[in-house]
Design a protein around this motif. Structure first.
Motif, PDB file in Angstrom:
ATOM      1  N   LEU A 151     -56.425  58.368  80.720  1.00 42.08           N
ATOM      2  CA  LEU A 151     -57.805  58.841  80.552  1.00 42.08           C
ATOM      3  C   LEU A 151     -58.029  60.125  81.327  1.00 42.08           C
ATOM      4  CD1 LEU A 151     -59.876  55.578  80.825  1.00 42.08           C
ATOM      5  CD2 LEU A 151     -59.961  57.180  78.957  1.00 42.08           C
ATOM      6  N   VAL A 152     -57.379  60.218  82.499  1.00 45.26           N
ATOM      7  CA  VAL A 152     -57.558  61.423  83.304  1.00 45.26           C
ATOM      8  C   VAL A 152     -56.923  62.608  82.612  1.00 45.26           C
ATOM      9  CG1 VAL A 152     -57.102  62.470  85.531  1.00 45.26           C
ATOM     10  CG2 VAL A 152     -57.574  60.027  85.375  1.00 45.26           C
ATOM     11  N   LYS A 153     -55.769  62.362  82.019  1.00 43.66           N
ATOM     12  CA  LYS A 153     -55.061  63.470  81.375  1.00 43.66           C
ATOM     13  C   LYS A 153     -55.756  63.918  80.097  1.00 43.66           C
ATOM     14  CE  LYS A 153     -50.773  61.517  82.486  1.00 43.66           C
ATOM     15  NZ  LYS A 153     -49.775  60.807  81.735  1.00 43.66           N
ATOM     16  N   ALA A 154     -56.312  62.966  79.372  1.00 40.34           N
ATOM     17  CA  ALA A 154     -56.806  63.289  78.034  1.00 40.34           C
ATOM     18  C   ALA A 154     -58.062  64.140  78.098  1.00 40.34           C
ATOM     19  CB  ALA A 154     -57.099  62.011  77.269  1.00 40.34           C
ATOM     20  N   LYS A 155     -58.175  65.006  77.113  1.00 42.41           N
ATOM     21  CA  LYS A 155     -59.364  65.839  76.984  1.00 42.41           C
ATOM     22  C   LYS A 155     -60.060  65.449  75.682  1.00 42.41           C
ATOM     23  CE  LYS A 155     -58.805  68.902  80.346  1.00 42.41           C
ATOM     24  NZ  LYS A 155     -59.778  68.986  81.408  1.00 42.41           N
TER      25      LYS A 155
ATOM     26  N   ASN B 179     -65.880  73.447  69.552  1.00 42.55           N
ATOM     27  CA  ASN B 179     -64.654  74.214  69.449  1.00 42.55           C
ATOM     28  C   ASN B 179     -64.441  74.993  70.736  1.00 42.55           C
ATOM     29  OD1 ASN B 179     -63.763  73.407  67.032  1.00 42.55           O
ATOM     30  ND2 ASN B 179     -64.824  75.021  65.888  1.00 42.55           N
ATOM     31  N   GLY B 180     -63.349  74.727  71.387  1.00 45.07           N
ATOM     32  CA  GLY B 180     -63.031  75.508  72.574  1.00 45.07           C
ATOM     33  C   GLY B 180     -63.532  74.921  73.868  1.00 45.07           C
ATOM     34  N   TYR B 181     -64.459  73.958  73.800  1.00 46.21           N
ATOM     35  CA  TYR B 181     -64.932  73.380  75.049  1.00 46.21           C
ATOM     36  C   TYR B 181     -64.646  71.883  75.053  1.00 46.21           C
ATOM     37  CZ  TYR B 181     -67.894  72.021  78.903  1.00 46.21           C
ATOM     38  OH  TYR B 181     -68.338  71.500  80.073  1.00 46.21           O
ATOM     39  N   SER B 182     -63.946  71.450  76.085  1.00 43.58           N
ATOM     40  CA  SER B 182     -63.655  70.015  76.116  1.00 43.58           C
ATOM     41  C   SER B 182     -63.831  69.483  77.528  1.00 43.58           C
ATOM     42  CB  SER B 182     -62.238  69.756  75.623  1.00 43.58           C
ATOM     43  OG  SER B 182     -61.332  70.470  76.422  1.00 43.58           O
ATOM     44  N   VAL B 183     -64.086  68.182  77.610  1.00 38.63           N
ATOM     45  CA  VAL B 183     -64.223  67.561  78.925  1.00 38.63           C
ATOM     46  C   VAL B 183     -63.139  66.516  79.078  1.00 38.63           C
ATOM     47  CG1 VAL B 183     -66.680  67.881  79.177  1.00 38.63           C
ATOM     48  CG2 VAL B 183     -65.822  65.892  77.995  1.00 38.63           C
ATOM     49  N   SER B 184     -62.906  66.158  80.327  1.00 39.41           N
ATOM     50  CA  SER B 184     -61.914  65.119  80.564  1.00 39.41           C
ATOM     51  C   SER B 184     -62.466  63.788  80.074  1.00 39.41           C
ATOM     52  CB  SER B 184     -61.578  65.099  82.044  1.00 39.41           C
ATOM     53  OG  SER B 184     -61.745  63.820  82.540  1.00 39.41           O
ATOM     54  N   ALA B 185     -61.598  63.010  79.469  1.00 40.27           N
ATOM     55  CA  ALA B 185     -62.040  61.750  78.867  1.00 40.27           C
ATOM     56  C   ALA B 185     -62.633  60.812  79.902  1.00 40.27           C
ATOM     57  CB  ALA B 185     -60.870  61.079  78.163  1.00 40.27           C
ATOM     58  N   ILE B 186     -62.082  60.836  81.119  1.00 37.23           N
ATOM     59  CA  ILE B 186     -62.554  59.881  82.123  1.00 37.23           C
ATOM     60  C   ILE B 186     -63.998  60.178  82.484  1.00 37.23           C
ATOM     61  CG2 ILE B 186     -61.686  61.226  84.089  1.00 37.23           C
ATOM     62  CD1 ILE B 186     -61.185  57.610  84.146  1.00 37.23           C
ATOM     63  N   THR B 187     -64.316  61.465  82.631  1.00 35.43           N
ATOM     64  CA  THR B 187     -65.693  61.812  82.983  1.00 35.43           C
ATOM     65  C   THR B 187     -66.650  61.413  81.880  1.00 35.43           C
ATOM     66  OG1 THR B 187     -64.857  63.655  84.252  1.00 35.43           O
ATOM     67  CG2 THR B 187     -67.174  63.713  83.649  1.00 35.43           C
ATOM     68  N   LEU B 188     -66.255  61.744  80.651  1.00 35.47           N
ATOM     69  CA  LEU B 188     -67.115  61.400  79.524  1.00 35.47           C
ATOM     70  C   LEU B 188     -67.303  59.887  79.444  1.00 35.47           C
ATOM     71  CD1 LEU B 188     -68.606  62.674  77.170  1.00 35.47           C
ATOM     72  CD2 LEU B 188     -66.611  62.237  75.772  1.00 35.47           C
ATOM     73  N   ALA B 189     -66.195  59.166  79.576  1.00 32.00           N
ATOM     74  CA  ALA B 189     -66.275  57.706  79.476  1.00 32.00           C
ATOM     75  C   ALA B 189     -67.198  57.153  80.552  1.00 32.00           C
ATOM     76  CB  ALA B 189     -64.892  57.098  79.599  1.00 32.00           C
TER      77      ALA B 189
ATOM     78  N   ALA C 265     -63.505  53.737  65.116  1.00 33.32           N
ATOM     79  CA  ALA C 265     -62.557  54.542  64.351  1.00 33.32           C
ATOM     80  C   ALA C 265     -63.026  55.981  64.247  1.00 33.32           C
ATOM     81  CB  ALA C 265     -62.378  53.949  62.963  1.00 33.32           C
ATOM     82  N   SER C 266     -64.326  56.169  64.007  1.00 35.62           N
ATOM     83  CA  SER C 266     -64.777  57.545  63.818  1.00 35.62           C
ATOM     84  C   SER C 266     -64.719  58.313  65.129  1.00 35.62           C
ATOM     85  CB  SER C 266     -66.181  57.576  63.228  1.00 35.62           C
ATOM     86  OG  SER C 266     -67.048  56.821  64.009  1.00 35.62           O
ATOM     87  N   PHE C 267     -64.821  57.601  66.240  1.00 32.05           N
ATOM     88  CA  PHE C 267     -64.693  58.333  67.506  1.00 32.05           C
ATOM     89  C   PHE C 267     -63.293  58.907  67.652  1.00 32.05           C
ATOM     90  CE2 PHE C 267     -64.359  59.382  71.876  1.00 32.05           C
ATOM     91  CZ  PHE C 267     -65.633  59.719  72.247  1.00 32.05           C
ATOM     92  N   ARG C 268     -62.307  58.168  67.151  1.00 36.76           N
ATOM     93  CA  ARG C 268     -60.941  58.685  67.249  1.00 36.76           C
ATOM     94  C   ARG C 268     -60.777  59.940  66.422  1.00 36.76           C
ATOM     95  NH1 ARG C 268     -57.472  54.522  69.273  1.00 36.76           N
ATOM     96  NH2 ARG C 268     -55.614  55.379  68.318  1.00 36.76           N
ATOM     97  N   MET C 269     -61.694  60.159  65.544  1.00 34.90           N
ATOM     98  CA  MET C 269     -61.610  61.357  64.726  1.00 34.90           C
ATOM     99  C   MET C 269     -62.433  62.477  65.349  1.00 34.90           C
ATOM    100  SD  MET C 269     -63.067  61.654  60.976  1.00 34.90           S
ATOM    101  CE  MET C 269     -63.155  63.193  60.147  1.00 34.90           C
ATOM    102  N   ASN C 270     -63.677  62.182  65.657  1.00 36.59           N
ATOM    103  CA  ASN C 270     -64.547  63.229  66.180  1.00 36.59           C
ATOM    104  C   ASN C 270     -65.667  62.591  66.991  1.00 36.59           C
ATOM    105  OD1 ASN C 270     -66.871  65.037  66.268  1.00 36.59           O
ATOM    106  ND2 ASN C 270     -65.626  66.383  64.995  1.00 36.59           N
ATOM    107  N   LEU C 271     -65.929  63.203  68.132  1.00 35.16           N
ATOM    108  CA  LEU C 271     -66.963  62.692  69.021  1.00 35.16           C
ATOM    109  C   LEU C 271     -68.324  62.656  68.350  1.00 35.16           C
ATOM    110  CD1 LEU C 271     -68.087  62.160  71.986  1.00 35.16           C
ATOM    111  CD2 LEU C 271     -68.330  64.609  72.116  1.00 35.16           C
ATOM    112  N   TRP C 272     -68.653  63.731  67.642  1.00 35.63           N
ATOM    113  CA  TRP C 272     -70.023  63.841  67.145  1.00 35.63           C
ATOM    114  C   TRP C 272     -70.281  62.924  65.972  1.00 35.63           C
ATOM    115  CZ3 TRP C 272     -73.243  65.517  70.414  1.00 35.63           C
ATOM    116  CH2 TRP C 272     -72.834  66.426  71.373  1.00 35.63           C
ATOM    117  N   VAL C 273     -69.251  62.716  65.168  1.00 38.05           N
ATOM    118  CA  VAL C 273     -69.433  61.767  64.070  1.00 38.05           C
ATOM    119  C   VAL C 273     -69.805  60.410  64.639  1.00 38.05           C
ATOM    120  CG1 VAL C 273     -68.278  60.569  62.206  1.00 38.05           C
ATOM    121  CG2 VAL C 273     -67.880  62.991  62.529  1.00 38.05           C
TER     122      VAL C 273
END
Lengths: 646, 101, 498
Positions: free
Chosen positions: A208-212, A217-227, C407-415
């Motif tokens: 989770l820490v590694k994943a973005k 487009n072009g802006y992403s956050v770390s999965a752990i923070t979002l989660a 499933a849709s989250f695995r595709m796109n956050l906003w969906v």
């Protein structure tokens, strides 16, 4: 132990279903006996497991009950996880639930919905146990929505009251806003790890820490923070953190035992529990921790301020609950999860005590809830008074009471923390301590001291024993529970198998020896003095010079208006969000569906074709010579075309 | 010996008279019937002319067919007319408009 | 086997019509017996059905019109069987509850439903494109009659709208089928699946099918026939319409659009997802504004069916992502569960409205308040179904939405985000409905005088409640039935046809 814990989980369900389905056909005593028995069995097993855990700290159980479904290699299961955190929660939940069951036998005695009530609270207990005993996020969500649902039904228990059904609707929707965050948080975790099982998630939390996760487009956050942020958003809904707190004061429309059980001791703490349970994830995201800290601190202070101006006895306690939940979140925000959970437990005891005492007052005064119409009840209801006093002292953190230890520990942790926002949080909680003492004793003085302001004083008498016994039983842990458990739970490594946090020395900045030494240590801090000042202020304002508060509120009218209007949160939600959503729906319907699609496209096409045909049908004159002319013209054109083409 | 064009021109003129008669005439259905006969006559002219110049007897056979059909048509047309007059008391073209929408 | 499922109800229906309208009781008994028999038979088929087999089962194949190579070709797999079971379950329910509804031509009313049942099962069984089209179109006739004869005041408008809308859609489908006939030399659906098609062909075929299925499901913006049809239809008609007719669109996507034009589906998936999200949010908001209970449920149906189309088109670029096929399985399973669950829940909700309508003869929300006071048992069931409609965990409504959001989250956050908004909107319109109708003080004496449900009314609701609950608590058996077929479908889709 698996079978036992399964029984502990199931008995409230069985009791509740029996009471609901056949209770009304048998009689009242059947209903309350069967449900109370169910809870009692559950409580005994919880205690037994708790004792086992103390004797054998390595005890741990993680077992799946059945497979919910399995799609393409993704498994969704229901299961039981028994570790120290679960056991403690189980014990608290079943104990409070048992007390509330007993109390309700007296409180709800004359209510026509007696069977329904017991059915609901037993089912609620089942849902809460489902939540805390879960070993995966899916089942947590089941319990999470389950308690929300039972809370919905119980707030609207008196369904003839317009305000009650308005309140339960609001509670459900606001909770749903939070639940949406929780669900999306679960989806974040699932999308990276592919499983919802706690153990799997914690073991692969580095992924989770590694994943973005890309936001745009072009802006992403770390999965752990979002989660973590999304999970916390869910917790904000359930644990009534600002700005999603609006449903909790309104939920006081439900019967008082419900307020004690659901809206003080158990359900609203589910958010705190979840954050503690997810501590291995929260620990990995400093952003999320700061957000938890700041939201918690703001809530702790602001809700306390609102408590000062409320006049409804239950709403005062409700705002107090929100404020205390804020304290718990603050503790979680500075990574002191054990202090957070410990405050959760002590709070469960003293807050349900306060609620039940308030209920005792309300029923003695025939459902009068306005504290301006009370006063001087001390002499009529001594036991209730004593219970309320104990609850209040514990709430404000009077030295030696249970609330003192939990609150002081978490304030120490905030003081020693270096999380971003901890200074802000520190001042918030310090002011909060003063505010807590002020509103608590305002409530106590206005209800029990001073002159009587209600009619028919002579008939007021102490409530029946079935109501008083839970008060007495809850008073004991409200005073004493911290003495034996404080050191182990907060400073020891009792929760180390479920909560991930740094060592207590790093967390609190001093070496813990005994409760007594902690008590003495606390006199060197500002907390105790602040609460004493608070009590004094309340004494001056509500006993000594009762006209003083009016003068102050007349002086600061703007501030007073903002407070009385609860910071305009309700106003904003009702008049801006809810109204505009309804308007938007109506506009979509009337304009989008009816005007554009139906009138313009669907019926419009029909009408246009009809118009076209009214024009063309004029060519049909009926005169044969017109038709002949047409034929000639058509023929000539055809010929002309053939000739030109060749 | 006249050229083919002359026959064709005559046929065209007769045909045109027939067509104009149908279109311009607003009075009497009998005239309409007569005009249709004219049209058929114009066609017959053409058939005979072509048959003669192409040395092909088929055209003349066709003319016999057309004449028979025209006779039958005239008979039926007149019969309809009689029935129409009985029903409507008029054979005025202007009044026969029931085909209108 | 399958022919029996199709033709038993039709033959019985003809017999009932021939009996005439003098024997209403006998007609009722016969219809009930026949529909229950079909249900039992469908269950029996289910026992014989082997979910692990990767092919069509109970296949019947006979040459029918040899000039055009049209065959009478039936068979079922894990995708069609649950829908057949749903059909055969709901018909007896409709027959049972019809006891009180129409006053005139009762036997014909029953016969229409039985004929519908046969034709709907035919749609789900057909493996020949022409046969499918035949069943698909002929099913409009009984529905047309049901709404047109036993409907409400504005029934003519509603039926014509319903008929023209669906007919317009299916004409395009017919063109696509004929094109595929020229391409493959027959109407066999499995040949359609395997025939290679260029991108241009696929796009056109996809759009042609889309017209037919989008109208049926219905998707925004071709949905406006549904609220009108529901409002005018008698209770039984609404139940069948919502529970099964709409599912045929979803079934069509899974059986035709996706496997015949996989590249076009992937290419257009964002467009389809956008339409689905519009359906979920826009229609959800529209549902909040409704004043008529049936319209509200109709709009909520559209919103829920948005999840089906969303689940069907959670696509990845073919072959680029490793986890894609699992996610697609998840999404498609979610779509299937959502269809079944919506079939049960919407049917139950329309039955609930029917129960109230039979007493007070109004569908307006403002005509009710405090029904719980006089009908507590009914209120309990209605609250249960409304909660299921709001996708509360533990009910089947949750399962489909949950898996599709995952499933849709695995595709796109906003969906996923926009799909999850339904948690709020769905709860709003559902709970606001019961807040206004069920709770509160009784509005007037007519409401306080409402009679509690009879056994005939209660039985179907209890059955449905049981199914909704058990599917919500243990969806594994349903997932089990369709897992092989869905995996098969996903494997097929992930191969490009170009």
């Amino acid at each position: 132990m698996y079978e036992l814990s399964l029984i502990a989980l199931i008995t409230p369900l069985v009791g509740g279903l029996l009471a609901g389905l056949i209770g009304s056909k048998v009689n009242k005593s059947f209903t309350h006996w069967i449900t109370t028995l169910g809870i009692f069995i559950s409580f005994s097993i919880s205690c037994w497991i708790l004792v086992e855990v103390f004797l054998n700290p390595s005890l741990f159980l993680n077992q799946n009950i059945y497979e919910w479904m399995s799609i393409a290699g993704f498994n969704f299961k229901a299961g039981i996880l028994i570790d120290h955190l679960t056991v403690s929660m189980m014990a608290v939940v079943t104990f409070i639930s048992l007390m509330v069951h007993i109390y309700s036998i007296g409180y709800m005695h004359d209510d026509p919905g007696y069977h329904r009530f017991f059915c609901y609270i037993s089912l609620f207990t089942f849902a809460m146990l489902l939540l805390v005993m879960s070993n995966n996020l899916l089942q947590l969500f089941f319990g999470w929505e389950g308690v929300g649902l039972m809370s919905y039904l119980l707030i609207g228990f008196w369904y003839k009251k317009e305000s009650a059904i308005q309140a339960n609707f609001k509670a459900f929707i606001v909770n749903r806003v939070g639940d949406m965050g929780l669900l999306l948080g679960i989806a974040v975790i699932f999308s990276i790890i592919g499983s919802l099982d706690y153990q799997t998630i914690f073991n692969s939390s580095t992924e989770l820490v590694k994943a973005k996760i890309s936001i745009t487009n072009g802006y992403s956050v770390s999965a752990i923070t979002l989660a973590c942020l999304l999970l916390f958003f869910g917790a904000m809904g359930k644990s009534a953190q600002m700005p999603l707190h609006v449903w909790l004061p309104d939920s006081m429309e439900g019967p008082t035992p419900i307020s004690a059980l659901i809206h003080a001791a158990t359900m609203v703490t589910a958010g705190v529990y979840m954050v503690a349970r997810m501590s291995p994830l929260f620990e990995l995201s400093s952003v999320a921790l700061s957000v938890v800290l700041i939201v918690g601190a703001t809530t702790a202070l602001c809700a306390g301020l609102l408590g000062i101006v409320m006049c409804d006895i239950k709403r005062i306690i409700a705002y107090s609950t929100i404020s205390q939940l804020g304290y718990m979140m603050v503790a979680a925000g500075v990574s002191a999860y054990s202090a957070s959970v410990f405050h959760l437990m002590t709070h469960a005891f003293f807050k349900s005590l306060l609620f039940l005492a308030a209920g005792s007052v309300i029923i003695a005064l025939h459902h009068e809830q306005d504290i301006r119409k009370m006063g001087g009840l001390k002499q009529y209801m001594p036991i209730t008074y004593l219970a309320a006093l104990i609850g209040s002292l514990s709430l404000i953190g009077f030295p030696g009471f249970a609330g003192f230890f939990s609150k002081d520990a978490l304030i120490e942790a905030v003081a020693h923390s270096s999380t971003v926002g901890s200074e802000f949080a520190y001042y918030c909680v310090l002011i909060g301590v003063f505010v807590t003492a002020l509103y608590t004793f305002r409530f106590l003085f206005m209800v029990f001291h001073g002159q009587t302001r209600f009619k028919g004083g002579e008939q007021i008498k102490e409530s029946s024993w079935v109501i008083l016994i839970p008060l007495i039983l809850l008073s004991i842990p409200s005073i004493l529970i911290a003495w034996p458990t404080f050191g182990v739970l907060v400073f020891g490594d009792f929760f180390s198998d479920s909560i991930r946090q740094i060592s207590s020395y790093e967390l609190f900045g001093f070496e813990y020896q005994s409760p007594l030494s902690f008590l003495i240590h606390s006199f060197s801090g500002p907390v105790i003095y602040l609460s004493v000042i608070g009590i004094f202020a309340a004494w001056v304002g509500y006993i000594k010079k009762p006209e003083l508060p009016y003068k102050i509120s007349n002086q600061f009218t703007t501030i007073h208006r903002v407070l009385v209007n609860k910071f305009y949160f309700d106003h904003f939600y009702e008049n801006v969000i809810a109204k505009n959503t309804a308007k938007l729906g109506s506009a979509f319907w009337k304009f989008g569906d009816i005007k554009i699609i139906d009138d313009f496209l669907v019926n419009g096409t029909a009408i246009r074709i009809q118009k076209l045909s009214t024009i063309t049908k004029k060519m049909q004159t009926g005169y044969i010579y017109h038709y002949a002319l047409m034929m000639v013209i058509g023929l000539s054109l055809l010929l002309a075309w053939v000739i030109i083409k060749s | 010996m006249l050229a083919l064009q002359s026959y064709l021109t005559l046929a065209a003129i007769v045909f045109a008279i027939g067509v104009m008669g149908i279109i311009i005439n607003r009075k009497n259905i009998i005239i309409l019937l007569m005009c249709t006969e004219l049209l058929l006559l114009a066609v017959n002219f053409n058939f005979i002319a072509f048959s003669y110049f192409n040395q092909d007897i088929t055209g003349q056979i066709f003319v016999f067919f057309i004449l028979t059909v025209a006779a039958a048509e005239a008979a039926i047309g007149l019969a309809i007319l009689v029935v129409l007059y009985r029903n409507k008391d008029s054979i005025d073209v202007q009044e026969l408009q029931t085909l209108r929408e | 086997m399958l022919s029996l499922l199709i033709f038993i109800p039709i033959v019985v229906a003809i017999a009932i019509v021939l009996m005439g309208d003098k024997h209403a009781g006998k007609a009722y008994g016969l219809a009930l017996l026949a529909s229950l028999f079909v249900f039992a038979f469908a269950l029996f088929v289910g026992i014989k059905f082997d979910p692990s087999l990767n092919q069509f089962q109970f296949v019947e194949q006979v040459n029918w019109i040899t000039q055009f190579n049209i065959q009478y070709h039936l068979g079922i797999d894990g995708i069609s069987y649950p829908l057949i079971l749903l059909t055969s379950l709901l018909t007896p329910i409709v027959v049972v509850t019809s006891r009180t509804s129409p006053k005139q031509k009762y036997h014909q009313y029953l016969a229409s439903f039985l004929i519908m049942e046969g034709l709907m099962i035919g749609v789900f069984c057909a493996l020949d494109g022409f046969l499918f089209y035949l069943f698909w179109e002929s099913m409009l006739i009984p529905m047309f009659i049901i709404i047109g004869l036993w409907g409400g005041n504005n029934r003519v408008y509603a039926t014509v709208k319903f008929f023209l809308y669906t007919f317009l859609g299916s004409v395009f489908m017919l063109i696509a089928l004929i094109y595929l006939y020229f391409k493959t030399g027959g109407y066999s659906i499995s040949d359609f699946h395997s025939v290679p098609l260029s991108m241009r062909e696929q796009l056109l075929i996809f759009l042609a099918f889309l017209f037919a299925f989008a109208v049926k499901i219905p998707m925004w913006p071709v949905h406006t026939w549904l609220p009108d049809a529901h409002v005018e239809a008698p209770t039984g008609g609404s139940v069948i319409l919502a529970a099964i007719l709409l599912k045929m669109g979803g079934y069509g996507f899974l059986r035709f659009s996706l496997p015949i034009a996989p590249d076009a589906s992937a290419y257009l998936s964002s467009f389809m997802i956008a339409l689905s999200l519009v359906a979920i949010i826009y229609i959800g908001l529209v549902a909040i504004a409704q004043t008529d209970m049936k319209k509200l449920i109709a709009y909520s149906s559209i919103s829920h069916m948005g999840f089906v189309t969303l689940g069907a088109f959670v696509f990845f670029n073919i072959g680029t992502q490793t986890a894609s096929s699992e996610t697609m399985s998840l999404a498609l399973t979610g779509a299937m569960i959502q269809m079944i669950s919506h079939g049960l829940i919407s049917a139950a909700l329309f039955l609930c409205v029917g129960v109230m309508y039979d007493r007070l003869h109004t569908r307006l929300i403002s005509g009710y308040r405090g029904v719980v006071n006089s009908m507590p048992k009914f209120a309990t069931l209605m609250v249960f179904f409304v909660l299921a409609n709001a996708a509360v965990p533990g009910t089947s409504g949750f399962v489909g939405e949950f898996t599709i959001i995952l499933a849709s989250f695995r595709m796109n956050l906003w969906v996923a985000f926009f799909a999850a908004i339904t948690l709020i909107i769905g709860a709003s319109y559902s709970l606001w409905l019961i807040k206004r109708v069920i709770f509160g003080k009784p509005l007037n004496e007519r409401i306080s005088g409402m009679q509690e449900m009879t056994v005939i009314e209660a039985l179907p609701l209890v059955t449905l409640a049981f199914l909704v609950l058990s599917l919500g608590l243990w969806p594994a058996p349903l997932v089990e039935i369709m897992s092989t077929s869905i995996e098969n479908l996903v494997n097929h889709i992930t191969f490009s046809k170009l």
